[in-house]
Design an enzyme around this catalytic site. Sequence first.
Site, PDB file in Angstrom:
ATOM      1  N   THR A  15       0.627  -1.150  -0.016  1.00 38.03           N
ATOM      2  CA  THR A  15       0.125   0.013  -0.035  1.00 38.03           C
ATOM      3  C   THR A  15       0.957   1.127   0.145  1.00 38.03           C
ATOM      4  OG1 THR A  15      -0.128   0.247   2.578  1.00 38.03           O
ATOM      5  CG2 THR A  15      -1.718  -1.304   1.101  1.00 38.03           C
ATOM      6  N   ASP A  16       0.125   2.378  -0.415  1.00 36.26           N
ATOM      7  CA  ASP A  16       0.556   3.780  -0.140  1.00 36.26           C
ATOM      8  C   ASP A  16       0.502   4.284   1.341  1.00 36.26           C
ATOM      9  OD1 ASP A  16      -1.970   4.614  -0.023  1.00 36.26           O
ATOM     10  OD2 ASP A  16      -1.891   5.534  -2.144  1.00 36.26           O
ATOM     11  N   ALA A  17       0.839   5.227   1.595  1.00 40.19           N
ATOM     12  CA  ALA A  17       0.921   6.124   2.616  1.00 40.19           C
ATOM     13  C   ALA A  17      -0.584   6.252   3.366  1.00 40.19           C
ATOM     14  CB  ALA A  17       1.460   7.329   2.766  1.00 40.19           C
ATOM     15  N   GLU A  18      -1.455   6.132   2.496  1.00 42.90           N
ATOM     16  CA  GLU A  18      -3.010   6.268   2.888  1.00 42.90           C
ATOM     17  C   GLU A  18      -3.728   4.838   3.233  1.00 42.90           C
ATOM     18  OE1 GLU A  18      -5.175   8.825   0.516  1.00 42.90           O
ATOM     19  OE2 GLU A  18      -3.796  10.393   0.719  1.00 42.90           O
ATOM     20  N   ILE A  20      -3.910   2.506   0.801  1.00 41.44           N
ATOM     21  CA  ILE A  20      -4.693   2.043  -0.579  1.00 41.44           C
ATOM     22  C   ILE A  20      -3.493   1.370  -1.643  1.00 41.44           C
ATOM     23  CG2 ILE A  20      -5.482   2.918  -2.711  1.00 41.44           C
ATOM     24  CD1 ILE A  20      -6.452   5.296  -1.441  1.00 41.44           C
TER      25      ILE A  20
END
Length: 135
Positions: A15-18, A20
């Site tokens: 995932t990315d920082a959020e 997602i």
Amino acid sequence: MRTFEFKARVYYSDTDAEGIIYHTRYLDFAEHARTEMLREALPDKSQYELAQGDGGIIIVVRSMNIEFRSAGHLDDELTVYTQMVDMQHFSCTFEQKIMRGETVLCEIKIKAAFLSAVTRKPTPIPEYIKVAMED
């Protein structure tokens, strides 16, 4: 041709920082599913063993088309549905759908080429692979 199902979990590293799923990770899920499909179809041969010797073959991605439909998130349980939809003399086409429950996250169409492990030039798909993939 039959549809193969592969289960995967979304980890923090996917995932990315959020939280997602990072877009390139869908390709990893798809690759893992195609590898496991081949492993199930040919339980006597690993991809490493397929590439060995004078008659060795390697399977490489020639082209792909990806349609992102919905976002996946950290800790989602995914199912990757994979089907070989076309087989030519030197290549085949896979359609893959990555889903979370009933929600389609991503659809991928991949054309894969069969190459000689020695010459790296196109080689016909071996008959034993054709038979295994059709069952």
